[in-house]
Motif scaffolding. Sequence first.
Motif, PDB file in Angstrom:
ATOM      1  N   GLY A   1       0.814  -1.203   0.000  1.00 21.18           N
ATOM      2  CA  GLY A   1       0.000   0.000   0.000  1.00 21.18           C
ATOM      3  C   GLY A   1       0.848   1.254   0.000  1.00 21.18           C
ATOM      4  N   LEU A   2       0.315   2.312   0.577  1.00 22.71           N
ATOM      5  CA  LEU A   2       0.972   3.607   0.632  1.00 22.71           C
ATOM      6  C   LEU A   2       1.616   3.767   2.010  1.00 22.71           C
ATOM      7  CD1 LEU A   2       1.467   6.290  -0.904  1.00 22.71           C
ATOM      8  CD2 LEU A   2      -0.640   7.144   0.119  1.00 22.71           C
ATOM      9  N   GLN A   3       2.901   3.406   2.109  1.00 23.91           N
ATOM     10  CA  GLN A   3       3.652   3.431   3.373  1.00 23.91           C
ATOM     11  C   GLN A   3       2.874   2.725   4.479  1.00 23.91           C
ATOM     12  OE1 GLN A   3       4.560   7.658   3.854  1.00 23.91           O
ATOM     13  NE2 GLN A   3       6.589   7.288   2.982  1.00 23.91           N
ATOM     14  N   ARG A   4       2.256   1.624   4.115  1.00 23.62           N
ATOM     15  CA  ARG A   4       1.471   0.854   5.082  1.00 23.62           C
ATOM     16  C   ARG A   4       2.416  -0.116   5.783  1.00 23.62           C
ATOM     17  NH1 ARG A   4      -3.616  -2.238   2.694  1.00 23.62           N
ATOM     18  NH2 ARG A   4      -1.952  -3.566   1.880  1.00 23.62           N
ATOM     19  N   GLN A   5       2.471  -0.019   7.105  1.00 22.97           N
ATOM     20  CA  GLN A   5       3.448  -0.824   7.839  1.00 22.97           C
ATOM     21  C   GLN A   5       3.114  -0.874   9.320  1.00 22.97           C
ATOM     22  OE1 GLN A   5       6.771   2.713   8.487  1.00 22.97           O
ATOM     23  NE2 GLN A   5       6.953   1.392   6.679  1.00 22.97           N
ATOM     24  N   ILE A   6       3.725  -1.847   9.988  1.00 24.41           N
ATOM     25  CA  ILE A   6       3.724  -1.908  11.448  1.00 24.41           C
ATOM     26  C   ILE A   6       5.172  -1.754  11.888  1.00 24.41           C
ATOM     27  CG2 ILE A   6       3.316  -3.345  13.489  1.00 24.41           C
ATOM     28  CD1 ILE A   6       1.006  -4.650  12.042  1.00 24.41           C
ATOM     29  N   ARG A   7       5.397  -0.856  12.861  1.00 20.27           N
ATOM     30  CA  ARG A   7       6.741  -0.620  13.384  1.00 20.27           C
ATOM     31  C   ARG A   7       6.769  -0.963  14.869  1.00 20.27           C
ATOM     32  NH1 ARG A   7       8.031   4.560  13.703  1.00 20.27           N
ATOM     33  NH2 ARG A   7       5.927   5.356  13.319  1.00 20.27           N
ATOM     34  N   VAL A   8       7.875  -1.575  15.284  1.00 23.12           N
ATOM     35  CA  VAL A   8       8.083  -1.925  16.696  1.00 23.12           C
ATOM     36  C   VAL A   8       9.437  -1.384  17.113  1.00 23.12           C
ATOM     37  CG1 VAL A   8       8.233  -3.790  18.384  1.00 23.12           C
ATOM     38  CG2 VAL A   8       6.727  -4.033  16.388  1.00 23.12           C
ATOM     39  N   PHE A   9       9.484  -0.680  18.241  1.00 23.79           N
ATOM     40  CA  PHE A   9      10.752  -0.172  18.761  1.00 23.79           C
ATOM     41  C   PHE A   9      10.614   0.068  20.256  1.00 23.79           C
ATOM     42  CE2 PHE A   9       8.194   3.201  16.957  1.00 23.79           C
ATOM     43  CZ  PHE A   9       8.216   4.218  17.888  1.00 23.79           C
ATOM     44  N   ARG A  10      11.729   0.408  20.868  1.00 24.24           N
ATOM     45  CA  ARG A  10      11.780   0.557  22.326  1.00 24.24           C
ATOM     46  C   ARG A  10      12.014   2.022  22.689  1.00 24.24           C
ATOM     47  NH1 ARG A  10      12.662  -3.538  26.351  1.00 24.24           N
ATOM     48  NH2 ARG A  10      12.902  -5.094  24.685  1.00 24.24           N
ATOM     49  N   LEU A  11      11.454   2.434  23.816  1.00 23.75           N
ATOM     50  CA  LEU A  11      11.589   3.801  24.317  1.00 23.75           C
ATOM     51  C   LEU A  11      12.132   3.773  25.745  1.00 23.75           C
ATOM     52  CD1 LEU A  11       8.149   5.253  23.141  1.00 23.75           C
ATOM     53  CD2 LEU A  11      10.378   5.983  22.298  1.00 23.75           C
ATOM     54  N   PRO A  12      12.642   4.909  26.224  1.00 25.83           N
ATOM     55  CA  PRO A  12      12.968   4.985  27.650  1.00 25.83           C
ATOM     56  C   PRO A  12      11.708   4.760  28.492  1.00 25.83           C
ATOM     57  CG  PRO A  12      13.915   6.839  26.453  1.00 25.83           C
ATOM     58  CD  PRO A  12      12.981   6.147  25.510  1.00 25.83           C
ATOM     59  N   GLN A  13      11.896   4.221  29.668  1.00 29.66           N
ATOM     60  CA  GLN A  13      10.742   4.016  30.551  1.00 29.66           C
ATOM     61  C   GLN A  13      10.039   5.336  30.809  1.00 29.66           C
ATOM     62  OE1 GLN A  13      11.642   1.619  33.912  1.00 29.66           O
ATOM     63  NE2 GLN A  13       9.609   1.778  34.802  1.00 29.66           N
ATOM     64  N   VAL A  14      10.810   6.384  31.028  1.00 31.95           N
ATOM     65  CA  VAL A  14      10.287   7.747  31.131  1.00 31.95           C
ATOM     66  C   VAL A  14      11.166   8.622  30.250  1.00 31.95           C
ATOM     67  CG1 VAL A  14       9.830   9.706  32.635  1.00 31.95           C
ATOM     68  CG2 VAL A  14       9.439   7.386  33.481  1.00 31.95           C
ATOM     69  N   ASN A  15      10.548   9.380  29.373  1.00 38.39           N
ATOM     70  CA  ASN A  15      11.281  10.260  28.468  1.00 38.39           C
ATOM     71  C   ASN A  15      11.014  11.712  28.864  1.00 38.39           C
ATOM     72  OD1 ASN A  15      12.407  11.671  26.336  1.00 38.39           O
ATOM     73  ND2 ASN A  15      10.964  10.942  24.807  1.00 38.39           N
ATOM     74  N   PRO A  16      11.991  12.410  29.430  1.00 43.31           N
ATOM     75  CA  PRO A  16      11.764  13.788  29.874  1.00 43.31           C
ATOM     76  C   PRO A  16      12.059  14.837  28.799  1.00 43.31           C
ATOM     77  CG  PRO A  16      13.928  13.083  30.582  1.00 43.31           C
ATOM     78  CD  PRO A  16      13.326  11.922  29.824  1.00 43.31           C
ATOM     79  N   HIS A  17      12.501  14.422  27.614  1.00 36.26           N
ATOM     80  CA  HIS A  17      13.071  15.350  26.636  1.00 36.26           C
ATOM     81  C   HIS A  17      11.983  16.053  25.823  1.00 36.26           C
ATOM     82  CE1 HIS A  17      16.992  13.646  27.539  1.00 36.26           C
ATOM     83  NE2 HIS A  17      16.496  12.441  27.336  1.00 36.26           N
TER      84      HIS A  17
END
Length: 198
Positions: free
Chosen positions: A142-158
Amino acid sequence: LRLAVSSHSPIERIEVRNASQVVEVLRPYNSSELGNRVRVIWSGAEYRGRGRQTNWVGRARFAGCKILGMEKINAWNHERLLAQNGSDTIEWNAMTTGNFGGFDVWLDESADGMLDLSSNHGSLKMPLTDVGLEDTVLDAGGLQRQIRVFRLPQVNPHRDIEHSMQIDLNQTGDNPLWICVTTEDGFQAWSSPIFVYA
């Protein structure tokens, strides 16, 4: 190019683009700051114009883990399913038309934890230790049809970023430079393009 961003919400990423090409992805955190928070995002459309809606029906099981908390992203239609089922599974029935939605989970992880994700547009199975800073992408056509998985900080203060960078310009034609800011709460802000000629 020099940029300064101050946001209402923690910054997930900033994409610097030359036309449609992403030339750099900026994050206000690095791999050492990542925690037990995993983000799953579905996005895109069938095509441009009418009938572009994409339906997403799926589930993500975090085998060997316990979900400590879940937070929805851009789940505006409360009649559509996006909920935890049991101690380790999230289920959804969502729709995108070029936008994105998804969820965060905070996990009590084990060393052999696995992500087992299945949807009507494909499946993804991988050790959770392989989920990191960079996106793992399930391309759904499709048109940039996707599922993305990634990790984040537990708490992001930025909420603020200042950055300077060199950009290689196309030697023919113009170079529309712009930035896209994505915040953790699912919002995006786009600059107007700055047209540069080599």
